[in-house]
Design a protein around this motif. Sequence first.
Motif, mmCIF file in Angstrom:
data_model
loop_
_atom_site.group_PDB
_atom_site.id
_atom_site.type_symbol
_atom_site.label_atom_id
_atom_site.label_comp_id
_atom_site.label_asym_id
_atom_site.label_seq_id
_atom_site.Cartn_x
_atom_site.Cartn_y
_atom_site.Cartn_z
ATOM 1 N N ASP A 83 0.839 -1.212 0.000
ATOM 2 C CA ASP A 83 0.000 0.000 0.000
ATOM 3 C C ASP A 83 0.866 1.251 0.000
ATOM 4 N N ALA A 84 1.966 1.211 0.785
ATOM 5 C CA ALA A 84 2.863 2.368 0.851
ATOM 6 C C ALA A 84 3.529 2.614 -0.489
ATOM 7 N N ILE A 85 3.919 1.533 -1.175
ATOM 8 C CA ILE A 85 4.573 1.664 -2.481
ATOM 9 C C ILE A 85 3.590 2.208 -3.521
ATOM 10 N N LYS A 86 2.353 1.728 -3.483
ATOM 11 C CA LYS A 86 1.345 2.188 -4.443
ATOM 12 C C LYS A 86 1.019 3.666 -4.253
ATOM 13 N N SER A 87 0.991 4.108 -3.005
ATOM 14 C CA SER A 87 0.618 5.494 -2.714
ATOM 15 C C SER A 87 1.776 6.462 -2.855
ATOM 16 N N ASN A 88 2.984 5.939 -3.093
ATOM 17 C CA ASN A 88 4.176 6.796 -3.179
ATOM 18 C C ASN A 88 4.144 7.649 -4.444
#
Length: 580
Positions: A575-580
């Motif tokens: 999720d963190a990578i997608k929202s970066n």
Amino acid sequence: MRFLGISKYNKKLLQLKFQSKPDILRKCSTKESYLHNFGSEPFQYLNVGQVLKSTALKYPDRESIISCNERTRLTFSETLYKVDKLAAGFMNLGLQKGDRVGIWSPNYEFWYITMLAIARSGLVCVALNPAYQLPELEYCLNKVGVKAIVAPEVFRKQKHYEILMNLVNRNSTSSLKHVIIASDKKLLNAKRYRDVLDIASESDIAEIDKLQSSISPNTCYNIQFTSGTTGKPKAARLSHFSLVNCGYDMGKRQELNLRYSRICVNNPLFHGYGIIITIMNCLNHGATMILPSPHFNPEESLQAIVNENCNIIYGTPTMFVDLISKQRELNVNLPSINIANTAGAICTPNLVKDIQKHLNVTKVRSIYGLTETTAAVFQSLPNDENETLENSVGYISDHTEVKVVDGSGNPVPFGQPGELCIRGYMTLLDYYDDVEKTKEVLGVDQWFKTGDQFVLYENGYANIVGRLKEMIIRGGENIYPREIEDFLNTHPDIKETHVVGIPDERMGEEVGAFIRLKERSKSVTLNDVRKFCEGRLSHFKIPRFVVIVEEFPRTLSGKIQKYKFVDVFKNELEDAIKSN
């Protein structure tokens, strides 16, 4: 800093063709992981300044450095004269042999001239990362007692002069006596670089040449900062002798002794890749350094390769990824490139093939080394095939002993993993003013403990399996988690932080911060963390990903299990990578 070679541990190395002269490689009569490469040539007992003089006499009209952005170029004879002018200027400022002089700048011509002037005047060159922010710079200057510093006024958002004046006005660097700024402006409490260059008389300049015989090759010439597991940088002291001979050996492996080379330099000059693998290689073999821009810019690098007819490219794997991407976009008509030299991080087999295909490169070469070993311990041989490159970090360097040991310090069998230890002329003298840290890594028998897990083969090649330490290598930059963790834990809403490397196709690894908050009702975002870090941590240390967690995986005794983070927090990380 680690200078890593290509790909992963692979037992096929045991069957690869033996490339070296067998009469110069010695090993134990047993099957223990120990090798000694005696070298095929004797050492050069010279200091760095003497190597410059020798090369200037041999190749007076050959270009030594071309700075494309500045539109300047110097021959070796012009370089020697300019270097001695600056060295004499340093003497006129009252600097004395052994005093430390810092260089805090991206890649400009004055970086190169200043480094060599420091050598010719018997001073000690302190290489400083141009991305350092005030607290990092302050620590380094005070740690080694820097007396003079050379820097630009500003580069992009980095206000070098303003930061230095902040330190001077606060009187927080008691040793610092001279701030020298490469600018046309006359700035308060600073000297202009060109004025220091011009203050010496011809007789002063002549005295610099006479000084060379009194500068012992065994003395410290270069201080490189290398972070420790505590997060505080350690200052590794390296000798003239180690820089001269490492530069000669590495240049020979890259065949700089066989043909005139024009090298496109993408890597920054401030660390081992720049000082030893680049400058000392070129200085030893009369090669020309081409600086495309102060900071890496793939489009300007491609243009420099064409305009200056480069036949060698230096860079980290990340830089080569960007060069390939830009070349695919622009389709520049590149000249034939003999060698692409990669160091600073792992280079994958696919990247090796892409470098050759898209950048018109004949050979890709790699280097493994550390700041404390003057850059190179293993490096490619001239005739290594791609299969060798894809399965090793290279062949043991000349005049070098290596062994791989278990937890008790006993050599393991060839082909088995253990900690790599190194002994030879290239190891650091010590860590500046840090006896205990020196003893931790350098025994009375002079074996240096790398902290890296390696496999050594009887044929002289080796490979890195993993790291005993928790260092993150992001695009060739070494990052130690503890420094970032300690800093983030000063945030008013953060209770506990653990930082790990997150695999990344382009950078090798990115910085991921896993955070527990003091109160569950609080919220800390990636943007909050970045703002908190700006101006206080170098840009490459600022986390790319932030994951908020409630608990960390631990052992029964309560120790944090960092190696489980990526798997345990897989969904949160995605999720963190997608929202970066």
